[in-house]
Motif scaffolding. Sequence first.
Motif, PDB file in Angstrom:
ATOM      1  N   LEU A 230      66.454  14.319  46.058  1.00  0.00           N
ATOM      2  CA  LEU A 230      66.819  15.402  45.137  1.00  0.00           C
ATOM      3  C   LEU A 230      66.668  14.948  43.690  1.00  0.00           C
ATOM      4  O   LEU A 230      66.066  15.649  42.866  1.00  0.00           O
ATOM      5  CB  LEU A 230      68.257  15.842  45.425  1.00  0.00           C
ATOM      6  N   ASN A 233      62.853  14.318  42.743  1.00  0.00           N
ATOM      7  CA  ASN A 233      62.125  15.568  42.535  1.00  0.00           C
ATOM      8  C   ASN A 233      62.553  16.247  41.230  1.00  0.00           C
ATOM      9  O   ASN A 233      61.711  16.713  40.444  1.00  0.00           O
ATOM     10  CB  ASN A 233      62.359  16.488  43.729  1.00  0.00           C
ATOM     11  N   ALA A 234      63.862  16.301  40.984  1.00  0.00           N
ATOM     12  CA  ALA A 234      64.372  16.978  39.790  1.00  0.00           C
ATOM     13  C   ALA A 234      63.885  16.304  38.511  1.00  0.00           C
ATOM     14  O   ALA A 234      63.418  16.979  37.578  1.00  0.00           O
ATOM     15  CB  ALA A 234      65.904  17.005  39.827  1.00  0.00           C
ATOM     16  N   TRP A 291      62.028  19.720  50.806  1.00  0.00           N
ATOM     17  CA  TRP A 291      62.831  19.950  49.610  1.00  0.00           C
ATOM     18  C   TRP A 291      61.987  20.346  48.405  1.00  0.00           C
ATOM     19  O   TRP A 291      62.353  21.242  47.644  1.00  0.00           O
ATOM     20  CB  TRP A 291      63.653  18.713  49.280  1.00  0.00           C
ATOM     21  N   GLN A 292      60.837  19.700  48.215  1.00  0.00           N
ATOM     22  CA  GLN A 292      60.032  19.994  47.030  1.00  0.00           C
ATOM     23  C   GLN A 292      59.411  21.386  47.090  1.00  0.00           C
ATOM     24  O   GLN A 292      59.156  21.998  46.050  1.00  0.00           O
ATOM     25  CB  GLN A 292      58.955  18.931  46.830  1.00  0.00           C
ATOM     26  N   THR A 295      62.409  23.667  45.873  1.00  0.00           N
ATOM     27  CA  THR A 295      62.601  23.612  44.425  1.00  0.00           C
ATOM     28  C   THR A 295      61.395  24.184  43.682  1.00  0.00           C
ATOM     29  O   THR A 295      61.549  24.853  42.662  1.00  0.00           O
ATOM     30  CB  THR A 295      62.853  22.170  43.949  1.00  0.00           C
ATOM     31  N   PHE A 298      61.666  28.015  43.778  1.00  0.00           N
ATOM     32  CA  PHE A 298      62.689  28.523  42.848  1.00  0.00           C
ATOM     33  C   PHE A 298      62.229  28.405  41.398  1.00  0.00           C
ATOM     34  O   PHE A 298      62.421  29.336  40.602  1.00  0.00           O
ATOM     35  CB  PHE A 298      64.001  27.763  43.047  1.00  0.00           C
ATOM     36  N   LEU A 299      61.612  27.271  41.047  1.00  0.00           N
ATOM     37  CA  LEU A 299      61.144  27.077  39.680  1.00  0.00           C
ATOM     38  C   LEU A 299      60.020  28.046  39.349  1.00  0.00           C
ATOM     39  O   LEU A 299      59.987  28.630  38.256  1.00  0.00           O
ATOM     40  CB  LEU A 299      60.663  25.631  39.492  1.00  0.00           C
TER      41      LEU A 299
END
Length: 326
Positions: A230, A233-234, A291-292, A295, A298-299
């Motif tokens: 997490l 990636n962030a 996970w990526q 995200t 969403f981005l």
Amino acid sequence: MKTLQSISNFAGKYFAFIVILFSVLAFMVPSMFTMFSAYITILLGIVMFGMGLTLKASDFKLVFTNPIPVLIGVVAQFSIMPTIAFVIAYLLNLPPQLAAGLVLLGSVPGGTSSNVMVFLAKGNVPLSITMTSVSTLLAPVMTPLLLLIFAGQWLPVDPMSMFMSIIQVIIIPIILGLVVSKFLPTVTEKSIPILPLVSIVAITIIISAIVAGNKENIATAGFLVFIAVLLHNAFGLLLGYFAAKLFKLSKQDQRAISIEVGMQNAGLGVSLANSYFSPLAALPSAFSSAWQVITGTFLATYWAKRELKNTSASDKPLEVKRVEEF
């Protein structure tokens, strides 16, 4: 064919959830998936063959017509991600196998699903495609080198052996795909609509096999791996964006570079970790694969709703010509 294309579109839309579903199933009933561990490299080769089928000479056009954003993006890709991985592994005091696996995730090239995310985010799609293509071609040199620099303290790294493996599993399948596309264009054209489905099935099997082989490790270290992934990636998405902003690139370029830097070729990470380290080292890449995409989606949705200002006609988003693979 239309039915397969519909299934392919559905699978692409819900790819992250499909991976999560099968990962949970693999964790609960590992015997269903452990048999696929021996085929991880072959499955990844199939995915890269599909990428080769869809590559065009125009994908590299920006390298010659507008190289600065490409150079900034690729340098950011291969500097930000392995450095972040190293820092996170050190701060979280990850076990050697997991630390090396996280650095490996940070050292692989960008993933092809990023191109779709950039399109949805109204970013610079040609830049995204060019970055993915260039970073993939540089991977045989950059990935082993970065691993040697950042992960050598945890586990022994054989850069030459890894170089040859990446050539075999990435470059050769891509070249074969290019050859087939060149000499059998009709067959290629008919197969393109279902390529995403083939890639999704292959990646899902790869991740499920890794989860099945790591049931006990996930039970004990799964939360720690998730936190590491997490954060990785962030910070990749954030620092990729600010790297482009620092050099005063356009808003569309900033979006493209952010997503390209933050989204890695997790399938390659799984394959290399499983071959050179251990199934445990493959967990960061396996977790990241799903996970990526979450995200990134969403981005992309957030950015798609924000108006782009001072955008020239030449910078407007272009339709994605190449069918993207996950």
